[in-house]
Write a protein that holds these residues in place. Structure first.
Motif, PDB file in Angstrom:
ATOM      1  N   SER A  90      46.496  54.081  41.649  1.00  0.00           N
ATOM      2  CA  SER A  90      45.465  53.384  40.871  1.00  0.00           C
ATOM      3  C   SER A  90      46.054  52.203  40.103  1.00  0.00           C
ATOM      4  O   SER A  90      45.346  51.277  39.743  1.00  0.00           O
ATOM      5  N   SER A  91      47.351  52.230  39.873  1.00  0.00           N
ATOM      6  CA  SER A  91      48.004  51.135  39.151  1.00  0.00           C
ATOM      7  C   SER A  91      48.338  49.952  40.045  1.00  0.00           C
ATOM      8  O   SER A  91      48.871  48.957  39.572  1.00  0.00           O
TER       9      SER A  91
ATOM     10  N   HIS B   2      45.391  37.365  41.807  1.00  0.00           N
ATOM     11  CA  HIS B   2      45.732  38.792  41.866  1.00  0.00           C
ATOM     12  C   HIS B   2      44.511  39.605  41.503  1.00  0.00           C
ATOM     13  O   HIS B   2      43.612  39.138  40.792  1.00  0.00           O
ATOM     14  N   ILE B   3      44.483  40.814  42.038  1.00  0.00           N
ATOM     15  CA  ILE B   3      43.331  41.699  41.855  1.00  0.00           C
ATOM     16  C   ILE B   3      43.828  43.113  41.608  1.00  0.00           C
ATOM     17  O   ILE B   3      44.768  43.591  42.253  1.00  0.00           O
ATOM     18  N   SER B   4      43.181  43.759  40.656  1.00  0.00           N
ATOM     19  CA  SER B   4      43.500  45.146  40.349  1.00  0.00           C
ATOM     20  C   SER B   4      42.834  46.054  41.370  1.00  0.00           C
ATOM     21  O   SER B   4      41.626  45.937  41.621  1.00  0.00           O
ATOM     22  N   TRP B   5      43.615  46.962  41.940  1.00  0.00           N
ATOM     23  CA  TRP B   5      43.044  47.868  42.948  1.00  0.00           C
ATOM     24  C   TRP B   5      41.994  48.782  42.331  1.00  0.00           C
ATOM     25  O   TRP B   5      40.975  49.081  42.954  1.00  0.00           O
TER      26      TRP B   5
ATOM     27  N   ASP C  22      37.922  46.299  49.148  1.00  0.00           N
ATOM     28  CA  ASP C  22      37.104  47.372  49.701  1.00  0.00           C
ATOM     29  C   ASP C  22      38.018  48.586  49.746  1.00  0.00           C
ATOM     30  O   ASP C  22      38.823  48.744  50.674  1.00  0.00           O
ATOM     31  N   ASN C  23      37.917  49.429  48.727  1.00  0.00           N
ATOM     32  CA  ASN C  23      38.827  50.555  48.618  1.00  0.00           C
ATOM     33  C   ASN C  23      38.701  51.513  49.789  1.00  0.00           C
ATOM     34  O   ASN C  23      39.686  52.105  50.224  1.00  0.00           O
TER      35      ASN C  23
END
Length: 127
Positions: A30-31, A50-53, A73-74
């Motif tokens: 998650s980090s 940049h993008i946080s998952w 798209d997780n």
């Protein structure tokens, strides 16, 4: 460790659009933050976005703000970089990279903070 593979590059005319994909495999925490960087011939690698998952929060370099959008798209383990209104100066090899370490936001703009890199995909904008 996460492995990433980019795709979606190509040749496009000025003002056109491309969408890059960055598919991640391995253990995704998650980090995890995914960074986009680019490197033009004879130039240093530079930060793009940049993008946080986990949260999807995104940050952009001034040079691309308002033209590029990153999303994820997780379910598909995929991060995208939608590039619109492309300019000749956007021509470069584009890389995605990951890190699982929490940093202050500005640190994610530094390529040395990332530990897993893709092979890159060429984007060429012709005038």
């Amino acid at each position: 460790q996460v492995q990433v593979v980019e795709s979606g590059g190509g040749l496009v005319q000025v003002g056109g659009s491309l969408r890059l994909s960055c598919v991640a495999s391995g253990r995704i925490f998650s980090s995890t933050t995914v960074g986009w960087f680019r490197q033009a011939p004879g130039k240093e690698r530079e930060f793009v976005a940049h993008i946080s998952w986990s949260s999807g929060a995104t940050y952009y370099a001034d040079a691309v703000k308002g033209r590029f959008t990153s999303s994820r798209d997780n379910a598909k383990n995929t991060v995208y970089l939608q590039m619109n209104s492309l300019k000749p100066e956007d021509t470069a090899v584009y890389y995605c990279a990951t890190t699982t370490v929490y940093f202050p936001e500005s640190y994610y703009r530094m390529s040395q903070r990332y530990d897993s890199w893709g092979q890159g995909t060429q984007v060429t904008v012709s005038s």
